[in-house]
Design an enzyme around this catalytic site. Structure first.
Site, PDB file in Angstrom:
ATOM      1  N   LEU A  73       0.823  -1.198   0.000  1.00 26.26           N
ATOM      2  CA  LEU A  73       0.000   0.000   0.000  1.00 26.26           C
ATOM      3  C   LEU A  73       0.866   1.261   0.000  1.00 26.26           C
ATOM      4  O   LEU A  73       2.061   1.213   0.335  1.00 26.26           O
ATOM      5  CB  LEU A  73      -0.926  -0.022   1.215  1.00 26.26           C
ATOM      6  CG  LEU A  73      -1.866  -1.240   1.252  1.00 26.26           C
ATOM      7  CD1 LEU A  73      -2.451  -1.439   2.645  1.00 26.26           C
ATOM      8  CD2 LEU A  73      -2.977  -1.081   0.219  1.00 26.26           C
ATOM      9  N   THR A 102       6.203   0.392   2.088  1.00 23.13           N
ATOM     10  CA  THR A 102       7.240   1.192   2.736  1.00 23.13           C
ATOM     11  C   THR A 102       6.545   2.323   3.477  1.00 23.13           C
ATOM     12  O   THR A 102       5.958   3.217   2.858  1.00 23.13           O
ATOM     13  CB  THR A 102       8.229   1.766   1.707  1.00 23.13           C
ATOM     14  OG1 THR A 102       8.917   0.692   1.067  1.00 23.13           O
ATOM     15  CG2 THR A 102       9.245   2.675   2.394  1.00 23.13           C
ATOM     16  N   LYS A 177      14.892  -0.406   5.433  1.00 22.18           N
ATOM     17  CA  LYS A 177      14.540   0.120   4.110  1.00 22.18           C
ATOM     18  C   LYS A 177      14.850   1.605   3.989  1.00 22.18           C
ATOM     19  O   LYS A 177      15.464   2.055   3.019  1.00 22.18           O
ATOM     20  CB  LYS A 177      13.056  -0.142   3.829  1.00 22.18           C
ATOM     21  CG  LYS A 177      12.499   0.524   2.572  1.00 22.18           C
ATOM     22  CD  LYS A 177      13.117  -0.017   1.290  1.00 22.18           C
ATOM     23  CE  LYS A 177      12.622   0.730   0.049  1.00 22.18           C
ATOM     24  NZ  LYS A 177      11.226   0.423  -0.288  1.00 22.18           N
ATOM     25  N   LYS A 252       9.666  10.143  -1.179  1.00 22.86           N
ATOM     26  CA  LYS A 252       8.866   9.597  -0.075  1.00 22.86           C
ATOM     27  C   LYS A 252       9.765   8.902   0.949  1.00 22.86           C
ATOM     28  O   LYS A 252       9.634   9.128   2.164  1.00 22.86           O
ATOM     29  CB  LYS A 252       7.838   8.609  -0.620  1.00 22.86           C
ATOM     30  CG  LYS A 252       7.128   7.791   0.447  1.00 22.86           C
ATOM     31  CD  LYS A 252       6.380   6.607  -0.151  1.00 22.86           C
ATOM     32  CE  LYS A 252       5.946   5.623   0.924  1.00 22.86           C
ATOM     33  NZ  LYS A 252       5.286   4.429   0.349  1.00 22.86           N
TER      34      LYS A 252
END
Length: 305
Positions: A73, A102, A177, A252
């Protein structure tokens, strides 16, 4: 086990069939799993159906009877909403939950804690590798969760990836990440600046690549994803910076990294500068470009002064 050849068939709900999720769900179905897919996009559902998935009427419908739930998502608010509204009240206790989105570390930990309190095993398992790796089943998964949850999740993730690494407890996958992509973003900017400078000083880019790729300046951004067309292995630079890892997604991830740094009280000046430069790039023509396309933005900025 590799790509599910020895895996038993599992009933898997897959929620979120965007550019990454579509390929991931397709690989699960190709490996013989029974995949109930849901997305708010009708076009995405048609692609999933063509790739061997069953189509669910809603997220809640998808998770009914599922042994595992995979979500992919856009952001933390979507993850929280899907698990609170669709998953926790409709999946059977003990169902394995795998969030491959993420998102921010705090939300990952909070949703993970709520899952555990309700009797679910859950991992946060964000990915590295991009759209091509999602389609090819060669993603890298960074996984946060208990040893028991990781042990159950690994065979499913293995179908979709080339590497599945247990990073630690809940939230550790997200932490790995965003740290990795902060490093990648800063390294790509440095690589782009360096090639621009080398060319302005009269160096042939291929010659500079041949030198630096075998010297102390070598990095993944140079040798595997060179931002200069015609230099190094094929990369988005050879396709007018189309495809690959979109610059808004890099932005992002850099924003998430800066949020995490603020919460941890850590100074990350290179990460902050990378975020600022990608913000400018996205606002000035880079919205649909691969993140390596920032090389053109940096060159224009130098010329414009």
């Amino acid at each position: 086990m590799r790509n599910g050849r020895d895996a038993d068939m599992t009933t898997i709900a897959f929620i979120g069939l965007g550019n990454m999720g579509a390929g991931m769900a397709a690989n699960l179905a190709k490996a013989g799993h029974d995949v109930a897919a849901f997305d708010i996009s009708e076009d995405a559902l048609e692609v999933a159906k063509a790739n061997g998935c069953r189509i669910a009427e809603s997220g809640a419908d998808a998770v009914k009877g599922a042994e595992a739930v995979v979500t992919m998502l856009p952001a933390g608010k979507h993850v929280r909403a899907v698990y609170l509204d669709d998953v926790f009240d409709h999946a059977e206790p003990g169902t394995l939950l795998l969030d491959c989105s993420t998102i921010d570390v705090a939300t990952a930990r909070d949703v993970g804690e709520q899952a555990a309190a309700k009797g679910f095993l859950m991992v946060d398992a964000p990915v590295s590798g991009g759209i091509a790796a999602a389609a090819g089943g060669t993603l890298t998964f960074m996984v946060g969760g208990t040893d028991k949850a990781f042990e159950r999740a690994e065979p499913i993730l293995d179908v979709m990836g080339k590497a599945v690494i247990h990073a630690g407890e809940s939230g550790a996958g997200q932490a790995a990440k965003i740290c990795n992509n902060m490093l990648l973003g800063a390294t790509m900017i440095a690589t782009c600046e360096t090639f621009n400078l080398a060319q302005s000083l009269g160096l042939d880019p291929q010659t500079f690549f041949d030198i630096s790729s075998k010297a102390s300046g070598q990095s993944w951004s140079m040798t595997s994803y060179c931002p200069v067309p015609g230099v190094g292995p094929d990369s988005p630079a050879d396709n007018d910076y189309e495809g690959g890892f979109a610059a808004p997604l890099m932005l992002k991830d850099l924003k998430l990294a800066m949020e995490a740094a603020d919460e941890a009280g850590m100074r990350t000046p290179m990460g902050a500068k990378a975020r600022a430069l990608y913000e400018q790039f996205v606002k000035n023509g880079g919205e649909k470009k691969d993140f390596s396309g920032i090389i053109e933005f940096l060159e224009r900025s130098s010329i414009d002064g």
